[in-house]
Motif scaffolding. Structure first.
Motif, PDB file in Angstrom:
ATOM      1  N   ILE A  13     -12.346  58.391   0.623  1.00  6.97           N
ATOM      2  CA  ILE A  13     -11.701  57.775  -0.537  1.00  6.97           C
ATOM      3  C   ILE A  13     -12.581  56.663  -1.102  1.00  6.97           C
ATOM      4  O   ILE A  13     -12.795  56.564  -2.316  1.00  6.97           O
ATOM      5  N   ILE A  14     -13.106  55.829  -0.216  1.00  8.85           N
ATOM      6  CA  ILE A  14     -13.959  54.718  -0.652  1.00  8.85           C
ATOM      7  C   ILE A  14     -15.209  55.248  -1.336  1.00  8.85           C
ATOM      8  O   ILE A  14     -15.636  54.736  -2.386  1.00  8.85           O
ATOM      9  N   ASP A  15     -15.809  56.271  -0.781  1.00  5.10           N
ATOM     10  CA  ASP A  15     -17.019  56.853  -1.365  1.00  5.10           C
ATOM     11  C   ASP A  15     -16.764  57.422  -2.757  1.00  5.10           C
ATOM     12  O   ASP A  15     -17.666  57.445  -3.605  1.00  5.10           O
ATOM     13  N   GLU A  16     -15.541  57.865  -3.005  1.00 12.23           N
ATOM     14  CA  GLU A  16     -15.205  58.460  -4.299  1.00 12.23           C
ATOM     15  C   GLU A  16     -14.797  57.424  -5.342  1.00 12.23           C
ATOM     16  O   GLU A  16     -14.736  57.740  -6.528  1.00 12.23           O
ATOM     17  N   LEU A  17     -14.508  56.205  -4.925  1.00 10.71           N
ATOM     18  CA  LEU A  17     -14.102  55.163  -5.870  1.00 10.71           C
ATOM     19  C   LEU A  17     -15.300  54.704  -6.694  1.00 10.71           C
ATOM     20  O   LEU A  17     -16.361  54.405  -6.152  1.00 10.71           O
ATOM     21  N   GLU A  18     -15.117  54.634  -8.004  1.00 12.10           N
ATOM     22  CA  GLU A  18     -16.167  54.161  -8.908  1.00 12.10           C
ATOM     23  C   GLU A  18     -15.825  52.792  -9.483  1.00 12.10           C
ATOM     24  O   GLU A  18     -16.713  52.082  -9.943  1.00 12.10           O
ATOM     25  N   ASP A  19     -14.551  52.435  -9.460  1.00 15.04           N
ATOM     26  CA  ASP A  19     -14.091  51.181 -10.053  1.00 15.04           C
ATOM     27  C   ASP A  19     -14.471  49.997  -9.158  1.00 15.04           C
ATOM     28  O   ASP A  19     -13.982  49.861  -8.040  1.00 15.04           O
ATOM     29  N   LYS A  20     -15.376  49.144  -9.679  1.00 14.89           N
ATOM     30  CA  LYS A  20     -15.857  48.005  -8.894  1.00 14.89           C
ATOM     31  C   LYS A  20     -14.715  47.056  -8.537  1.00 14.89           C
ATOM     32  O   LYS A  20     -14.649  46.544  -7.417  1.00 14.89           O
ATOM     33  N   ALA A  21     -13.802  46.803  -9.469  1.00  8.61           N
ATOM     34  CA  ALA A  21     -12.675  45.900  -9.213  1.00  8.61           C
ATOM     35  C   ALA A  21     -11.793  46.445  -8.083  1.00  8.61           C
ATOM     36  O   ALA A  21     -11.329  45.690  -7.229  1.00  8.61           O
ATOM     37  N   ALA A  22     -11.586  47.740  -8.063  1.00  9.92           N
ATOM     38  CA  ALA A  22     -10.785  48.359  -7.002  1.00  9.92           C
ATOM     39  C   ALA A  22     -11.478  48.221  -5.656  1.00  9.92           C
ATOM     40  O   ALA A  22     -10.837  47.929  -4.640  1.00  9.92           O
ATOM     41  N   LEU A  23     -12.806  48.429  -5.657  1.00 10.85           N
ATOM     42  CA  LEU A  23     -13.577  48.281  -4.413  1.00 10.85           C
ATOM     43  C   LEU A  23     -13.528  46.832  -3.917  1.00 10.85           C
ATOM     44  O   LEU A  23     -13.363  46.588  -2.718  1.00 10.85           O
ATOM     45  N   GLU A  24     -13.645  45.872  -4.843  1.00  9.56           N
ATOM     46  CA  GLU A  24     -13.574  44.459  -4.454  1.00  9.56           C
ATOM     47  C   GLU A  24     -12.205  44.111  -3.891  1.00  9.56           C
ATOM     48  O   GLU A  24     -12.088  43.385  -2.905  1.00  9.56           O
ATOM     49  N   LYS A  25     -11.137  44.638  -4.505  1.00  9.75           N
ATOM     50  CA  LYS A  25      -9.784  44.388  -3.998  1.00  9.75           C
ATOM     51  C   LYS A  25      -9.614  44.991  -2.614  1.00  9.75           C
ATOM     52  O   LYS A  25      -9.082  44.353  -1.715  1.00  9.75           O
ATOM     53  N   LEU A  26     -10.067  46.206  -2.455  1.00 12.76           N
ATOM     54  CA  LEU A  26      -9.972  46.882  -1.158  1.00 12.76           C
ATOM     55  C   LEU A  26     -10.734  46.104  -0.092  1.00 12.76           C
ATOM     56  O   LEU A  26     -10.251  45.914   1.026  1.00 12.76           O
ATOM     57  N   TYR A  27     -11.912  45.637  -0.449  1.00 14.62           N
ATOM     58  CA  TYR A  27     -12.740  44.859   0.471  1.00 14.62           C
ATOM     59  C   TYR A  27     -12.026  43.555   0.857  1.00 14.62           C
ATOM     60  O   TYR A  27     -11.946  43.201   2.034  1.00 14.62           O
ATOM     61  N   GLY A  28     -11.484  42.858  -0.140  1.00 13.50           N
ATOM     62  CA  GLY A  28     -10.761  41.620   0.128  1.00 13.50           C
ATOM     63  C   GLY A  28      -9.545  41.849   1.016  1.00 13.50           C
ATOM     64  O   GLY A  28      -9.287  41.082   1.949  1.00 13.50           O
ATOM     65  N   ASP A  29      -8.806  42.906   0.719  1.00 19.07           N
ATOM     66  CA  ASP A  29      -7.633  43.237   1.534  1.00 19.07           C
ATOM     67  C   ASP A  29      -8.027  43.580   2.965  1.00 19.07           C
ATOM     68  O   ASP A  29      -7.356  43.188   3.921  1.00 19.07           O
ATOM     69  N   ALA A  30      -9.131  44.306   3.112  1.00 16.70           N
ATOM     70  CA  ALA A  30      -9.598  44.683   4.447  1.00 16.70           C
ATOM     71  C   ALA A  30     -10.005  43.443   5.242  1.00 16.70           C
ATOM     72  O   ALA A  30      -9.681  43.319   6.428  1.00 16.70           O
TER      73      ALA A  30
END
Length: 80
Positions: A13-30
């Motif tokens: 799922i992470i590899d398929e994400l292109e949205d930088k804001a979504a990746l940053e949110k996911l990273y922060g949540d993790a």
């Protein structure tokens, strides 16, 4: 679902994400989840200084009477 399969699916799922804001949110949540077991330090800087002072007194073999210790504990309890 096993832990290995969950990891694999998350990575996919992470590899398929292109949205930088979504990746940053996911990273922060993790990160927040990873360190959620850490609690704030319940002691103030002043209390830590007092502990340091007490340890120095112990190292220097400075006596502390029972009455003085009880008075200090009472003082700490009243601050809370």
């Amino acid at each position: 679902m096993s832990k290995a399969i969950l990891r694999e699916k998350l990575h996919q799922i992470i590899d398929e994400l292109e949205d930088k804001a979504a990746l940053e949110k996911l990273y922060g949540d993790a990160l927040e989840y990873k360190y959620s077991w850490l609690e704030e330090d319940p002691l103030t800087e002043e209390e830590w200084a007092e502990i340091g002072e007490g340890l120095a007194q112990i190292r220097n073999d400075e006596p502390c009477t029972h009455e003085a210790a009880v008075a200090k504990f009472t003082e700490w309890q009243l601050r809370k």
